[in-house]
Design an enzyme around this catalytic site. Structure first.
Site, mmCIF file in Angstrom:
data_model
loop_
_atom_site.group_PDB
_atom_site.id
_atom_site.type_symbol
_atom_site.label_atom_id
_atom_site.label_comp_id
_atom_site.label_asym_id
_atom_site.label_seq_id
_atom_site.Cartn_x
_atom_site.Cartn_y
_atom_site.Cartn_z
ATOM 1 N N HIS A 131 0.855 -1.223 -0.061
ATOM 2 C CA HIS A 131 0.076 0.117 0.008
ATOM 3 C C HIS A 131 0.830 1.128 -0.077
ATOM 4 O O HIS A 131 0.427 2.327 0.540
ATOM 5 C CB HIS A 131 -0.981 -0.048 1.396
ATOM 6 C CG HIS A 131 -1.647 -1.184 1.605
ATOM 7 N ND1 HIS A 131 -2.770 -1.326 1.003
ATOM 8 C CD2 HIS A 131 -1.249 -2.385 2.298
ATOM 9 C CE1 HIS A 131 -3.330 -2.655 1.071
ATOM 10 N NE2 HIS A 131 -2.197 -3.289 2.005
ATOM 11 N N SER B 111 14.431 21.380 -16.800
ATOM 12 C CA SER B 111 12.902 22.030 -16.954
ATOM 13 C C SER B 111 13.507 23.386 -17.595
ATOM 14 O O SER B 111 14.588 24.133 -17.337
ATOM 15 C CB SER B 111 12.678 22.432 -15.558
ATOM 16 O OG SER B 111 11.795 23.576 -15.337
ATOM 17 N N LYS C 225 15.945 21.428 -11.686
ATOM 18 C CA LYS C 225 15.181 20.121 -12.060
ATOM 19 C C LYS C 225 16.119 19.076 -13.009
ATOM 20 O O LYS C 225 16.651 19.636 -13.611
ATOM 21 C CB LYS C 225 13.934 20.317 -12.867
ATOM 22 C CG LYS C 225 12.941 21.277 -11.916
ATOM 23 C CD LYS C 225 12.515 20.253 -10.795
ATOM 24 C CE LYS C 225 11.575 19.175 -11.364
ATOM 25 N NZ LYS C 225 10.104 19.806 -11.911
ATOM 26 N N GLU D 89 9.534 7.945 -17.292
ATOM 27 C CA GLU D 89 7.772 8.727 -17.651
ATOM 28 C C GLU D 89 7.365 8.269 -18.932
ATOM 29 O O GLU D 89 6.020 7.947 -18.895
ATOM 30 C CB GLU D 89 7.725 9.968 -17.467
ATOM 31 C CG GLU D 89 8.124 10.574 -15.814
ATOM 32 C CD GLU D 89 8.313 11.974 -15.891
ATOM 33 O OE1 GLU D 89 7.330 12.620 -15.743
ATOM 34 O OE2 GLU D 89 9.352 12.436 -15.900
ATOM 35 N N TYR E 66 -10.705 -14.400 -45.703
ATOM 36 C CA TYR E 66 -10.175 -12.948 -45.631
ATOM 37 C C TYR E 66 -10.984 -12.023 -45.812
ATOM 38 O O TYR E 66 -11.878 -12.041 -46.781
ATOM 39 C CB TYR E 66 -8.977 -13.162 -46.625
ATOM 40 C CG TYR E 66 -8.378 -11.870 -46.687
ATOM 41 C CD1 TYR E 66 -7.289 -11.349 -45.904
ATOM 42 C CD2 TYR E 66 -8.815 -10.827 -47.438
ATOM 43 C CE1 TYR E 66 -6.645 -10.186 -45.974
ATOM 44 C CE2 TYR E 66 -8.183 -9.292 -47.729
ATOM 45 C CZ TYR E 66 -7.228 -9.176 -46.864
ATOM 46 O OH TYR E 66 -6.494 -7.841 -46.740
#
Ligand code: ARG
Length: 479
Positions: free
Chosen positions: A164, A285, A291, A298, A325
């Protein structure tokens, strides 16, 4: 279709048609600008077919030689970029056949004997996908190898294991990495499994019902290195299960990559500070000078959606198609190509981002993830990660587990109110919770004591982790 007709697709398809396709419809129905990627497989399949036609006496040895000569030239033209792909010729198959006929005349027109584009395209995709699966499987093995490399250096590094996303129990960082090795090992085995069903030959099914010529399909399968021959012509030309299976296996790989990405992103945030990834996988950034953003993990997490989208596209494509097909099937290619490209690039990047790359001077791998063992261990000290160990300690002193659980809850509450760890409570205070507690309790309250105690097969004790690493090494060999 005669070469004449192939040359003049801007005119009506054949004598049967009263008008040619409009330009918009031609563009709408053409696939050449994406399926030309199948050219090498198309030529390979055609050569195997022609070889069999000649062996069966359906075409002459001279025709076969002419086809081989023409195809060699076409391959060279495609490789050098000189090949003149024509939208009017619709797809890769008709483009190559038209050029062959231009080059070698009637022998080119005989190539299509006993086959149809329906069994041809199904064969091409399978041949092409087989090669891509082999590359992907190899990359999956390299990624496992990279993870085992990092694991080997971090058996004794402890970080908090979460459930958790709350601190649960201490685990070895190597153990954590090996969990991903398990996932990618399953992916590898799934890809091998998919490969067996990809590697079956549709050619010889012709348009849908088989053909009147005495084809030797087994011979073609053997020439192409395929494991078997599709046994029902209707199924052979229409089946795209193999593509869906591949897309499903690819989606799972990406889900695993995405989970790993999520952890890398968390671990490299300032709030964790567990790892760094090399600067070349991050960006700055435009406004905040401090940064370093984990763009690669990501984006990989984001691309997972795209691969799953292709799976959904492919599976939906087949729903509701009657035998055999249908032109719908032309829509199988772009999602499949995109899946392969995304998966291949993602795996390549991850192999390097995790494990680094070989420095040619030293032969050692450099530039993989950097581990901050101190930060991991400091985080494991927070959150009472050894509370279960104290409960287990009391069970070994004779308490029923549920009572031990409640007793330790009181001890944790007390430690929380003193803002300290369980191991920092004096023995006297601990004994107030239960008189059975003795000096040896501190062994089990330490992170290392906790780790060593989890010695069950598959557990996080260093001895177990080392055994798992040895198993993976043996399985992966030199990768
Ligand atoms: N370009 C077509 C495809 O990708 C090839 C097969 C066309 N067959 C046909 N009967 N129109 O599916």
């Amino acid at each position: 279709m005669s070469s004449n007709q192939l040359d003049k697709k801007s005119e009506a398809w054949s004598a049967l048609f009263s008008e040619p396709m409009s330009e918009l419809v031609q563009r709408y129905t053409a696939s050449v600008f994406f399926d030309k990627r199948l050219a090498a497989a198309d030529i390979q399949g055609s050569l195997a077919h022609a070889d069999m036609l000649a062996a069966q006496g359906i075409i002459s040895g001279d025709d076969l030689a002419a086809i081989q000569r023409g195809m060699a030239q076409i391959s060279a033209e495609i490789e050098s970029g000189a090949f003149d792909w024509q939208l009017a010729l619709e797809d890769v198959h008709l483009n190559i056949e038209a050029r062959l006929t231009q080059l070698v005349g009637d022998a080119g027109k005989r190539l299509h004997t006993g086959r149809s584009r329906n069994d041809q395209v199904a064969t091409d995709i399978r041949l092409w996908l087989r090669g891509e699966i082999d590359l992907i499987t190899e990359l999956l093995r390299e990624l496992q190898g990279a993870l085992v490399d990092v694991a080997e250096k971090n058996v004794d590094v402890i970080l908090p294991g979460f459930t958790h996303l709350q601190v649960a129990q201490p685990v070895s960082f190597a153990h954590h990495l090996l969990a991903y090795v398990e996932m990618f090992a399953r992916d590898e085995s799934r890809m091998n499994d998919v490969r067996r069903r990809v590697n079956q030959l549709p050619l010889g099914s012709a348009a849908l019902a088989g053909t009147t010529y005495p084809l030797d399909r087994e011979r073609v399968a053997k020439t192409l290195g395929m494991e078997g021959v599709c046994q029902n012509s209707l199924d052979a030309v229409s089946d795209r299960d193999f593509a869906i299976e591949f897309a499903a296996a690819a989606s799972l790989v990406m889900v695993h990559i995405s989970r790993l990405s999520e952890e890398l992103i968390l671990w490299m945030s300032q709030n964790f500070g567990f790892i760094k990834i090399a600067d070349r996988f991050t960006t700055g950034s435009s406004i905040m000078p401090q940064k370093k953003n984990p763009d690669v993990p990501e984006l990989a997490r984001g691309k997972t959606g795209r691969v799953v989208g292709s799976l959904v596209g492919l599976i939906t494509l087949m729903k509701g198609q009657p035998l055999a097909y249908n032109k719908d099937n032309q829509e199988d290619k772009e999602p499949l190509f995109d899946t392969v490209d995304t998966l291949r690039d993602t795996l390549r990047i991850f192999v390097e981002m995790i494990g680094g790359q070989v420095n040619p001077q030293t032969g050692a791998k450099e530039g993989g993830i950097t581990v901050n063992a101190q930060a991991m261990e400091a985080a494991a000290q927070k959150g009472y990660a050894t509370a279960t160990d104290l409960a287990d300690y009391l069970v070994k002193k004779g308490l029923p587990f549920r009572d031990a659980h409640e007793t330790v809850a009181h001890a944790v509450k007390a430690a929380q109110s003193h803002s300290c760890d369980l191991s920092e409570l004096p023995l006297k205070v601990l004994q107030e919770f239960h008189p059975a507690i003795e000096k040896d309790v501190f062994d089990c309250l330490s992170l290392r004591g906790s780790l060593n105690a989890r010695h069950t097969l598959g557990g996080t004790a260093p001895a177990q982790v080392k055994a798992q690493m040895a198993r993976h090494r043996a399985r992966l060999g030199g990768t």
